[in-house]
Design a protein around this motif. Structure first.
Motif, PDB file in Angstrom:
ATOM      1  N   ALA A  22       0.832  -1.204   0.000  1.00 10.85           N
ATOM      2  CA  ALA A  22       0.000   0.000   0.000  1.00 10.85           C
ATOM      3  C   ALA A  22       0.867   1.255   0.000  1.00 10.85           C
ATOM      4  O   ALA A  22       0.542   2.248  -0.673  1.00 10.85           O
ATOM      5  N   ALA A  23       1.986   1.233   0.746  1.00  4.42           N
ATOM      6  CA  ALA A  23       2.878   2.394   0.771  1.00  4.42           C
ATOM      7  C   ALA A  23       3.496   2.639  -0.603  1.00  4.42           C
ATOM      8  O   ALA A  23       3.606   3.787  -1.052  1.00  4.42           O
ATOM      9  N   VAL A  24       3.893   1.564  -1.280  1.00  2.00           N
ATOM     10  CA  VAL A  24       4.466   1.711  -2.620  1.00  2.00           C
ATOM     11  C   VAL A  24       3.421   2.255  -3.591  1.00  2.00           C
ATOM     12  O   VAL A  24       3.701   3.168  -4.388  1.00  2.00           O
ATOM     13  N   MET A  25       2.205   1.714  -3.533  1.00  2.00           N
ATOM     14  CA  MET A  25       1.158   2.190  -4.437  1.00  2.00           C
ATOM     15  C   MET A  25       0.801   3.647  -4.149  1.00  2.00           C
ATOM     16  O   MET A  25       0.579   4.439  -5.078  1.00  2.00           O
ATOM     17  N   GLN A  26       0.736   4.017  -2.865  1.00  2.00           N
ATOM     18  CA  GLN A  26       0.440   5.417  -2.543  1.00  2.00           C
ATOM     19  C   GLN A  26       1.570   6.335  -2.990  1.00  2.00           C
ATOM     20  O   GLN A  26       1.331   7.452  -3.475  1.00  2.00           O
ATOM     21  N   LEU A  27       2.803   5.862  -2.875  1.00  5.43           N
ATOM     22  CA  LEU A  27       3.940   6.646  -3.349  1.00  5.43           C
ATOM     23  C   LEU A  27       3.854   6.841  -4.863  1.00  5.43           C
ATOM     24  O   LEU A  27       4.148   7.935  -5.382  1.00  5.43           O
ATOM     25  N   THR A  43      -0.154   7.478 -11.005  1.00  5.79           N
ATOM     26  CA  THR A  43      -1.111   6.374 -11.015  1.00  5.79           C
ATOM     27  C   THR A  43      -2.326   6.740 -10.161  1.00  5.79           C
ATOM     28  O   THR A  43      -2.382   7.811  -9.539  1.00  5.79           O
ATOM     29  N   SER A  44      -3.294   5.869 -10.116  1.00  6.43           N
ATOM     30  CA  SER A  44      -4.505   6.156  -9.330  1.00  6.43           C
ATOM     31  C   SER A  44      -5.009   4.870  -8.667  1.00  6.43           C
ATOM     32  O   SER A  44      -6.163   4.497  -8.820  1.00  6.43           O
ATOM     33  N   PHE A  45      -4.108   4.203  -7.953  1.00  5.41           N
ATOM     34  CA  PHE A  45      -4.524   3.008  -7.223  1.00  5.41           C
ATOM     35  C   PHE A  45      -5.599   3.341  -6.193  1.00  5.41           C
ATOM     36  O   PHE A  45      -6.526   2.561  -5.976  1.00  5.41           O
ATOM     37  N   PHE A  46      -5.462   4.509  -5.548  1.00  9.31           N
ATOM     38  CA  PHE A  46      -6.379   4.867  -4.467  1.00  9.31           C
ATOM     39  C   PHE A  46      -7.180   6.125  -4.769  1.00  9.31           C
ATOM     40  O   PHE A  46      -7.812   6.690  -3.878  1.00  9.31           O
ATOM     41  N   LEU A  47      -7.172   6.573  -6.026  1.00  7.43           N
ATOM     42  CA  LEU A  47      -7.887   7.789  -6.396  1.00  7.43           C
ATOM     43  C   LEU A  47      -9.060   7.435  -7.310  1.00  7.43           C
ATOM     44  O   LEU A  47      -8.854   7.038  -8.458  1.00  7.43           O
ATOM     45  N   PRO A  48     -10.279   7.571  -6.835  1.00  7.77           N
ATOM     46  CA  PRO A  48     -11.439   7.294  -7.696  1.00  7.77           C
ATOM     47  C   PRO A  48     -11.668   8.429  -8.690  1.00  7.77           C
ATOM     48  O   PRO A  48     -11.077   9.513  -8.589  1.00  7.77           O
ATOM     49  N   SER A  49     -12.510   8.184  -9.648  1.00  7.32           N
ATOM     50  CA  SER A  49     -12.842   9.217 -10.629  1.00  7.32           C
ATOM     51  C   SER A  49     -13.752  10.270  -9.995  1.00  7.32           C
ATOM     52  O   SER A  49     -14.448  10.011  -9.014  1.00  7.32           O
ATOM     53  N   GLY A  50     -13.723  11.464 -10.567  1.00  3.71           N
ATOM     54  CA  GLY A  50     -14.634  12.524 -10.141  1.00  3.71           C
ATOM     55  C   GLY A  50     -14.214  13.259  -8.893  1.00  3.71           C
ATOM     56  O   GLY A  50     -15.040  13.926  -8.262  1.00  3.71           O
TER      57      GLY A  50
END
Length: 359
Positions: free
Chosen positions: A223-228, A235-242
């Motif tokens: 999760a830390a790598v994806m957030q980084l 990237t947008s692993f944790f960012l939804p659209s809109g």
């Protein structure tokens, strides 16, 4: 052997245990000071911070003229929680006590991998230095809470959050190296005749705790790598659209899930609760057994309860997420497992209390 090799870059498990203890206590003292600053702000809002207020210039982004801004208060809360848990209590309970005591209690000459043991400490130390160095950034350290929930933690333009993620990655690497070492030491280096059911209860507690660290930390590391990557690569692993921030739409590809991060975080953070408490239970058990001069009452039941506690800690994480819109079926499941996990704790505590009888 030169001083730096004997006491600084040592491979002796006792020296490394003392290094963990002293470093963790220093980090905990720093975290305590952060809490005092937060309490000062609550007690005397709008007044300059005592002692350190003069260190902040009038143009400071954190505390102009020594008067704390809301953003700096958020940073103190985030860093206090992070420091006390990940840099303080866990390294003290596992890194210090396990390194110093486990080889002694099982009759081992040292840890199974002494150089790996040294590496685990220095990676932990480096992670802490990286995380705390963010206090010297103009915009201050991370301010998205000790849980670092997105999208707030991803959209925050301050560099402190990036330092937080890099430091957390290093701390997790340290924990994985250390837990592997403890597990290998207990399995491979026990003295002849020391069967599993003859091990001191503290060794059992550290054994189960090491498995919790080994299995629960990798999801948070991912999760830390994806957030980084969300912060630095786009990237947008944790960012939804809109998403809308500051009245403007956020230009990301979208399709991510902020809820996914919560699942990854709490899959670690609930076993983390037992990472904190199991070594403490082991220490109390050793103190009781030593001072009553007799074996623990219900030793086998305590061991089985500890194993069951470790297993159950992986199926209760979502009770931290009841307000995220989970369905009633899955909520009922986690309510049930949450009630069940109290049983092994009661068995351990009851055994400890009964062990005091007649002592």
């Amino acid at each position: 052997m030169p001083f730096w090799r004997r006491y600084i870059f040592s491979v002796d498990h006792k020296v490394i245990g003392i290094q963990y203890a002293l470093t963790a206590l220093c980090f905990m003292f720093f975290g305590f000071e952060l809490m005092l600053l937060m309490r000062w702000q609550l007690a005397y809002p709008g007044r300059a911070l005592p002692l350190i207020g003069g260190m902040f210039g009038d143009e400071s982004l954190l505390a102009p003229g020594g008067i704390m801004l809301p953003e700096f208060y958020n940073s103190l809360g985030a860093m206090h929680g992070t420091v006390m848990i990940f840099l303080g209590v866990v390294p003290l309970a596992v890194g210090a006590f396990a390194n110093y005591l486990v080889p002694l209690q099982i009759g081992a000459p040292d840890m199974a991998f002494p150089r790996l043991n040294m590496a685990s400490y220095w990676v932990y130390f480096l992670g802490g230095v990286v995380m705390l160095s963010s206090f010297f950034l103009p915009d201050g350290p991370a301010r998205s809470g000790w849980t670092s929930y997105p999208p707030l933690s991803v959209l925050d333009i301050a560099h402190g959050q990036t330092f937080w993620l890099v430091g957390m990655f290093l701390i997790i690497v340290s924990s994985l190296l250390g837990s592997l070492n403890i597990i290998a030491t207990i399995i491979q280096l026990r003295a002849p005749g020391l069967t599993y059911m003859r091990m001191p209860f503290l060794v059992w507690a550290q054994f189960v705790t090491s498995f919790l660290l080994l299995l629960a930390f990798p999801p948070l590391q991912a999760a830390a790598v994806m957030q980084l990557m969300d912060r630095l690569v786009g990237t947008s692993f944790f960012l939804p659209s809109g998403l809308v921030s500051g009245g403007l739409p956020v230009e990301v590809s979208g399709g991510g899930s902020a809820l996914l991060y919560q699942h990854l975080f709490w899959f670690l953070a609930h076993p983390e609760v037992y990472v904190l408490i199991l070594p403490a239970m082991g220490i109390v058990a050793e103190v009781i057994a030593n001072n009553t001069r007799k074996p623990l009452w219900g030793y086998r039941q305590m061991v089985y309860a500890t194993l069951f506690l470790g297993f159950m800690s992986f199926v209760v994480w979502a009770h931290h997420m009841f307000l995220t819109g989970m369905g009633t079926t899955i909520s009922a499941f986690f309510q049930t497992t949450t009630m069940i996990i109290s049983i092994p704790s009661i068995i351990i505590l009851t055994s400890l209390i009964i062990s005091l009888h007649g002592g």
